[in-house]
Design an enzyme around this catalytic site. Structure first.
Site, PDB file in Angstrom:
ATOM      1  CB  CYS A  90      -7.790  -8.425   1.670  1.00 57.10           C
ATOM      2  SG  CYS A  90      -8.147  -8.668  -0.081  1.00 57.10           S
ATOM      3  CB  CYS A 139      -1.760  -3.732 -12.593  1.00 53.75           C
ATOM      4  SG  CYS A 139      -1.400  -4.748 -11.150  1.00 53.75           S
ATOM      5  CB  CYS A 194      -8.500 -14.715  -1.422  1.00 55.73           C
ATOM      6  SG  CYS A 194      -6.745 -15.019  -1.198  1.00 55.73           S
ATOM      7  NE  ARG A 243       1.535   2.275  -9.861  1.00 53.70           N
ATOM      8  CZ  ARG A 243       2.358   1.214  -9.900  1.00 53.70           C
ATOM      9  NH1 ARG A 243       2.260   0.274  -8.996  1.00 53.70           N
ATOM     10  NH2 ARG A 243       3.262   1.116 -10.842  1.00 53.70           N
ATOM     11  CB  CYS A 295       1.795  -5.072 -13.825  1.00 50.59           C
ATOM     12  SG  CYS A 295       2.052  -5.350 -12.064  1.00 50.59           S
ATOM     13  CB  CYS A 298      -4.760 -10.077   3.803  1.00 52.73           C
ATOM     14  SG  CYS A 298      -3.742 -11.299   2.936  1.00 52.73           S
ATOM     15  CB  CYS A 309       5.430  -3.541  -8.738  1.00 50.65           C
ATOM     16  SG  CYS A 309       4.167  -2.474  -8.018  1.00 50.65           S
TER      17      CYS A 309
HETATM   18  N1  SAM Z   1      -3.583 -11.867  -3.848  1.00 51.30           N
HETATM   19  C1  SAM Z   1      -2.443 -11.176  -4.255  1.00 51.30           C
HETATM   20  C2  SAM Z   1      -1.554 -10.753  -3.097  1.00 51.30           C
HETATM   21  O1  SAM Z   1      -2.015 -10.672  -1.979  1.00 51.30           O
HETATM   22  O2  SAM Z   1      -0.385 -10.473  -3.359  1.00 51.30           O
HETATM   23  C3  SAM Z   1      -2.716  -9.982  -5.141  1.00 51.30           C
HETATM   24  C4  SAM Z   1      -3.876  -9.051  -4.864  1.00 51.30           C
HETATM   25  S1  SAM Z   1      -3.835  -8.131  -3.354  1.00 51.30           S
HETATM   26  C5  SAM Z   1      -5.444  -7.433  -3.334  1.00 51.30           C
HETATM   27  C6  SAM Z   1      -2.722  -6.770  -3.718  1.00 51.30           C
HETATM   28  C7  SAM Z   1      -2.500  -5.715  -2.671  1.00 51.30           C
HETATM   29  O3  SAM Z   1      -3.631  -4.883  -2.532  1.00 51.30           O
HETATM   30  C8  SAM Z   1      -2.228  -6.154  -1.249  1.00 51.30           C
HETATM   31  O4  SAM Z   1      -0.925  -6.575  -1.055  1.00 51.30           O
HETATM   32  C9  SAM Z   1      -2.501  -4.875  -0.475  1.00 51.30           C
HETATM   33  O5  SAM Z   1      -1.310  -4.113  -0.364  1.00 51.30           O
HETATM   34  C10 SAM Z   1      -3.512  -4.120  -1.348  1.00 51.30           C
HETATM   35  N2  SAM Z   1      -4.826  -4.011  -0.696  1.00 51.30           N
HETATM   36  C11 SAM Z   1      -5.739  -4.976  -0.529  1.00 51.30           C
HETATM   37  N3  SAM Z   1      -6.815  -4.531   0.141  1.00 51.30           N
HETATM   38  C12 SAM Z   1      -6.583  -3.228   0.432  1.00 51.30           C
HETATM   39  C13 SAM Z   1      -7.314  -2.235   1.112  1.00 51.30           C
HETATM   40  N4  SAM Z   1      -8.494  -2.470   1.664  1.00 51.30           N
HETATM   41  N5  SAM Z   1      -6.790  -0.992   1.205  1.00 51.30           N
HETATM   42  C14 SAM Z   1      -5.578  -0.736   0.645  1.00 51.30           C
HETATM   43  N6  SAM Z   1      -4.845  -1.643  -0.009  1.00 51.30           N
HETATM   44  C15 SAM Z   1      -5.316  -2.886  -0.114  1.00 51.30           C
HETATM   45  C1  DTB Z   2      -1.378  -2.206  -4.887  1.00 49.15           C
HETATM   46  O1  DTB Z   2      -0.394  -1.937  -4.184  1.00 49.15           O
HETATM   47  N1  DTB Z   2      -2.578  -1.665  -4.753  1.00 49.15           N
HETATM   48  C2  DTB Z   2      -3.509  -2.229  -5.698  1.00 49.15           C
HETATM   49  C3  DTB Z   2      -2.596  -3.156  -6.541  1.00 49.15           C
HETATM   50  N2  DTB Z   2      -1.359  -3.077  -5.861  1.00 49.15           N
HETATM   51  C4  DTB Z   2      -2.999  -4.520  -6.864  1.00 49.15           C
HETATM   52  C5  DTB Z   2      -4.673  -2.881  -5.042  1.00 49.15           C
HETATM   53  C6  DTB Z   2      -5.462  -1.973  -4.139  1.00 49.15           C
HETATM   54  C7  DTB Z   2      -6.646  -2.728  -3.688  1.00 49.15           C
HETATM   55  C8  DTB Z   2      -7.573  -1.901  -2.842  1.00 49.15           C
HETATM   56  C9  DTB Z   2      -8.720  -2.701  -2.359  1.00 49.15           C
HETATM   57  C10 DTB Z   2      -9.630  -3.202  -3.436  1.00 49.15           C
HETATM   58  O2  DTB Z   2     -10.024  -2.425  -4.355  1.00 49.15           O
HETATM   59  O3  DTB Z   2     -10.043  -4.362  -3.368  1.00 49.15           O
HETATM   60 FE1  SF4 Z   3      -6.023 -12.894  -0.881  1.00 50.21          FE
HETATM   61 FE2  SF4 Z   3      -6.577 -10.335  -0.486  1.00 50.21          FE
HETATM   62 FE3  SF4 Z   3      -4.617 -11.469   0.878  1.00 50.21          FE
HETATM   63 FE4  SF4 Z   3      -4.307 -11.054  -1.783  1.00 50.21          FE
HETATM   64  S1  SF4 Z   3      -4.518  -9.484  -0.190  1.00 50.21           S
HETATM   65  S2  SF4 Z   3      -3.790 -12.902  -0.639  1.00 50.21           S
HETATM   66  S3  SF4 Z   3      -6.439 -11.352  -2.457  1.00 50.21           S
HETATM   67  S4  SF4 Z   3      -6.803 -11.997   1.014  1.00 50.21           S
END
Ligand code: SAM
Ligand code: DTB
Ligand code: SF4
Length: 336
Positions: free
Chosen positions: A61, A98, A54, A262, A130, A58, A190
């Site tokens: 992430c 989802c 990506c 959730r 979702c 973030c 959501c």
């Molecule tokens: N790329 C899209 C976005 O950012 O909206 C969708 C996928 S993103 C992984 C969805 C959500 O996962 C993020 O907004 C964040 O709240 C959660 N998330 C990502 N990495 C995480 C982590 N290490 N621990 C907890 N939540 C995480």
């Molecule tokens: C949300 O709030 N939590 C989920 C879902 N929406 C997409 C994602 C959690 C991701 C945790 C880190 C991972 O497994 O990569």
């Molecule tokens: Fe990309 Fe992860 Fe940020 Fe979603 S949360 S926009 S997958 S870097």
């Protein structure tokens, strides 16, 4: 009768958050029982349809291309792979699938056409579909709605002030705009956040203030505890104390009474007793399945055992709606 309010102030929410823990949980449980089935929990299954690589930064992430997290990068799945995964999730009792993609935003290309096909396929199985695909335009949201999308996940993650410290490649307003586009397409919203990013209690409360002041409250609010991943800037963040999770969930339940709260990422770090407190505080949904998007989640069998011990039952798909929200006429200002 508790009123559903859209005018909570940050001070009021802060007072709720900081109230004595047992009183807070008691109050949240009272509100929960007034608006929701006490022993019913919505079970969602997560599927990473496009993993890693990506462009965003973030800090939490593991899927951001710029961090070395060692995850396996995958291009977009095929429709038949998704169909198979949906069958498996449904057989395991999930009412919602989802699908997550590591995209900054949706682009109008063949990949998006394929996602529309995936949505249609899963919707036809009688599951709530979702997606979480990053930023969306109004037209893209409408196309997803027409394909049968039930909900769209787009988290605010934290307060506007703290957002700037966590992500620099997009703004809080970008997030709010996408949520508005989803709403306009009559898709269920959501939106929630993550705690444990290094934010203050005020940041947590401000995020809840933003969500609770929306004209129509999000139909679900995921509360994630940070899963610190090696290689990300937040790898050394201490684990979120369970008490913070309980306070955050209870406060969310009190200020957004009807939403599905959730208990999302971070459950592998929590004891069964800790999770029981989260349900008591008003959580009524989990992600089930041994993987979230890229990080571990409790084993399916462990969760089923937990449901048995607590006497919880999974909620049926489309509860309260005859058909997906996107297909229903929405009354102005009504709570879905
Ligand atoms: N790329 C899209 C976005 O950012 O909206 C969708 C996928 S993103 C992984 C969805 C959500 O996962 C993020 O907004 C964040 O709240 C959660 N998330 C990502 N990495 C995480 C982590 N290490 N621990 C907890 N939540 C995480
Ligand atoms: C949300 O709030 N939590 C989920 C879902 N929406 C997409 C994602 C959690 C991701 C945790 C880190 C991972 O497994 O990569
Ligand atoms: Fe990309 Fe992860 Fe940020 Fe979603 S949360 S926009 S997958 S870097």
């Amino acid at each position: 009768m508790t009123a559903i309010r859209h005018n909570w102030t940050t001070e009021e929410i802060l007072n709720v958050y900081n109230s004595p823990l047992l009183e807070l949980v008691f109050r949240a449980q009272e509100v929960h029982r007034e608006f929701n089935e006490a022993n019913e929990v919505q079970v969602s299954s997560l599927l990473s349809i496009k993993t890693g690589g990506c462009a965003e930064d973030c800090s939490y992430c593991p899927q951001a291309a710029r961090y070395n997290t060692g995850i396996e990068v995958h291009k977009l799945m095929t429709v038949s792979q998704v169909s198979e995964a949906a069958d498996k999730a449904k057989a395991g009792g999930a009412s919602r699938l989802c699908m997550g993609a590591a995209w900054r935003e949706v682009r109008d290309n063949r990949d998006f056409d394929r996602v529309l096909e995936m949505v249609k396929t899963v919707n036809e199985k009688g599951m709530e579909v979702c997606c979480t695909l990053g930023m969306l335009t109004e037209t893209q949201a409408q196309k997803l709605a027409d394909a049968g999308l039930y909900a769209y996940n787009h988290n605010l993650d934290t307060s506007e002030e703290s957002y700037k410290k966590i992500i620099t490649t997009r703004t809080y307003d970008d997030r709010l705009d996408t949520i508005k586009n989803v709403r306009k397409a009559k898709v269920s919203v959501c939106s929630g956040g993550i705690i444990g990013l290094g934010e203050t209690v005020e940041d947590r409360v401000k995020m809840l203030q933003t969500l609770s002041s929306m004209e129509v409250h999000p139909e679900s609010v995921p509360i994630n505890a940070l899963v610190p991943v090696k290689g990300t800037p937040l790898e050394d963040q201490p684990l979120v104390p369970i008490w913070d999770m309980v306070r955050m969930i209870a406060t969310t339940r009190i200020v957004i009474p009807k939403t599905v709260v959730r208990l999302s990422a971070g459950r592998t770090q929590m004891s069964l007793e800790g999770q029981a407190l989260c349900f008591l505080a008003g959580a009524n949904s989990i992600f089930a399945g041994d993987k979230l998007l890229t990080t571990p989640n409790p084993e399916f069998s462990e969760d089923m055992e937990m449901f048995k011990i607590f006497g919880l039952t999974p909620r049926k798909a489309f509860k309260g709606t005859e058909q997906p929200v996107s297909k229903l006429p929405v009354k102005e200002g009504a709570e879905a």
